[in-house]
Design a protein around this motif. Structure first.
Motif, PDB file in Angstrom:
ATOM      1  N   GLY A  85       0.831  -1.196   0.000  1.00 31.17           N
ATOM      2  CA  GLY A  85       0.000   0.000   0.000  1.00 31.17           C
ATOM      3  C   GLY A  85       0.866   1.246   0.000  1.00 31.17           C
ATOM      4  N   ASN A  89      -3.647   4.458   0.629  1.00 33.63           N
ATOM      5  CA  ASN A  89      -4.461   3.253   0.489  1.00 33.63           C
ATOM      6  C   ASN A  89      -3.767   2.003   1.002  1.00 33.63           C
ATOM      7  OD1 ASN A  89      -6.616   4.605  -0.961  1.00 33.63           O
ATOM      8  ND2 ASN A  89      -5.237   4.678  -2.712  1.00 33.63           N
ATOM      9  N   TYR A  91      -4.296  -2.490   0.699  1.00 33.98           N
ATOM     10  CA  TYR A  91      -4.903  -3.510  -0.151  1.00 33.98           C
ATOM     11  C   TYR A  91      -5.036  -4.822   0.624  1.00 33.98           C
ATOM     12  CZ  TYR A  91      -3.718  -0.195  -3.812  1.00 33.98           C
ATOM     13  OH  TYR A  91      -3.610   0.947  -4.576  1.00 33.98           O
ATOM     14  N   LEU A 117      -9.370  -2.482  -2.276  1.00 33.21           N
ATOM     15  CA  LEU A 117      -8.710  -1.232  -1.888  1.00 33.21           C
ATOM     16  C   LEU A 117      -9.484  -0.574  -0.761  1.00 33.21           C
ATOM     17  CD1 LEU A 117      -7.278   1.504  -4.206  1.00 33.21           C
ATOM     18  CD2 LEU A 117      -8.918   2.124  -2.456  1.00 33.21           C
TER      19      LEU A 117
END
Length: 200
Positions: A85, A89, A91, A117
Motif C-alpha cells: 500500500g 491506500n 490492499y 482497496l
C-alpha cells in the motif's frame, strides 16, 4: 495378386481438448505384405491425455505454476499474496479472479490475484495542556474539523491565559497521517490595583 502392398502417407486424427492422437500403424498390416485377396487395414492411433499450464499471478509475479493433465483438479497456492500500500491506500487480498474450489483443467489458464482497496485511517488529536480534548480516526484526505469549543487554560494569581492557535493547524487542512495539534496560549501577567487610604 502377389504385388507388395504400398502404404499410404501416415494418417492423422484430429485431437480434442482432452486427448491427442498419434498414428501407431495399420491394424493387420506387416512390412513386406503382398496381395493375396481383398484386404482392409484400419489405422490405429495411440491416445494420450493433454497437459496444460496453470498459473497464479499476483502483482505481475508468478506465485504458482504447474503442468496438469486435462481434468485434474486445480489447487490454489497455499501462500496468500499481498500488495504494497501507500500513505493513502491499503490492499487486502480478495481472491483469485476466475478461480473456484473444485475447478478442473480444460486448457491453459492464468488466475490473477484480486485485491480490495481501502483508504487508510489516521488518528487526529487536539491536546490542551497535556490533555486530549478531541480525538478522531479519519480517512486519508478527509478535512480536519476543529473542536467545537475554544480551549481554555486555568490561570493563577500571577498569570492569565488566552487561546492563540493550534500548532501546525491551517484552515482546510486534510488528513495525510497521524497528527497531534497542541493548543498555544498567550500568557499575560495579571494586574492588580493597590490603594493607600487615609481618613476614608
Amino acid at each position: 495378386y502377389g504385388s507388395e502392398i504400398t502404404l499410404p502417407t501416415a494418417p492423422t486424427k484430429a485431437g480434442t481438448a482432452e486427448y491427442t492422437y498419434t498414428f501407431a500403424g495399420w491394424t493387420g498390416y506387416t512390412d513386406g505384405m503382398t496381395v493375396d485377396g481383398n484386404e482392409e487395414f484400419t489405422a490405429n492411433f495411440t491416445q494420450s491425455i493433454n497437459e496444460y499450464t496453470v498459473k497464479f499471478i499476483a502483482n505481475g509475479i508468478v506465485v504458482k505454476e504447474e503442468t496438469l493433465a486435462y481434468g485434474s483438479v486445480i489447487n490454489k497456492p497455499d501462500v496468500i499474496p499481498t500488495k504494497p500500500g501507500d500513505v493513502q491506500n491499503s490492499y487486502t487480498f480478495a481472491g483469485w479472479n476466475g478461480y473456484s474450489e473444485g475447478l478442473i483443467v480444460t486448457g491453459n489458464v492464468t488466475f490473477e490475484a484480486s485485491f480490495t482497496l481501502s483508504t487508510n485511517g489516521y488518528t487526529v488529536k487536539f491536546v490542551v495542556d497535556g490533555q486530549t480534548v478531541k480525538e478522531d480516526v479519519l480517512a486519508y484526505g478527509d478535512q480536519i474539523v476543529l473542536p467545537y469549543e475554544t480551549p481554555v487554560k486555568q490561570g493563577d494569581a500571577q498569570y492569565s491565559y488566552v487561546f492563540d492557535k493550534w500548532i501546525g493547524y491551517e484552515n482546510g487542512a486534510t488528513v495525510t497521517g497521524n497528527v497531534e495539534y497542541v493548543a498555544i496560549f498567550i500568557v499575560s501577567t495579571n494586574s492588580y490595583t493597590i490603594k493607600f487610604i487615609a481618613n476614608g
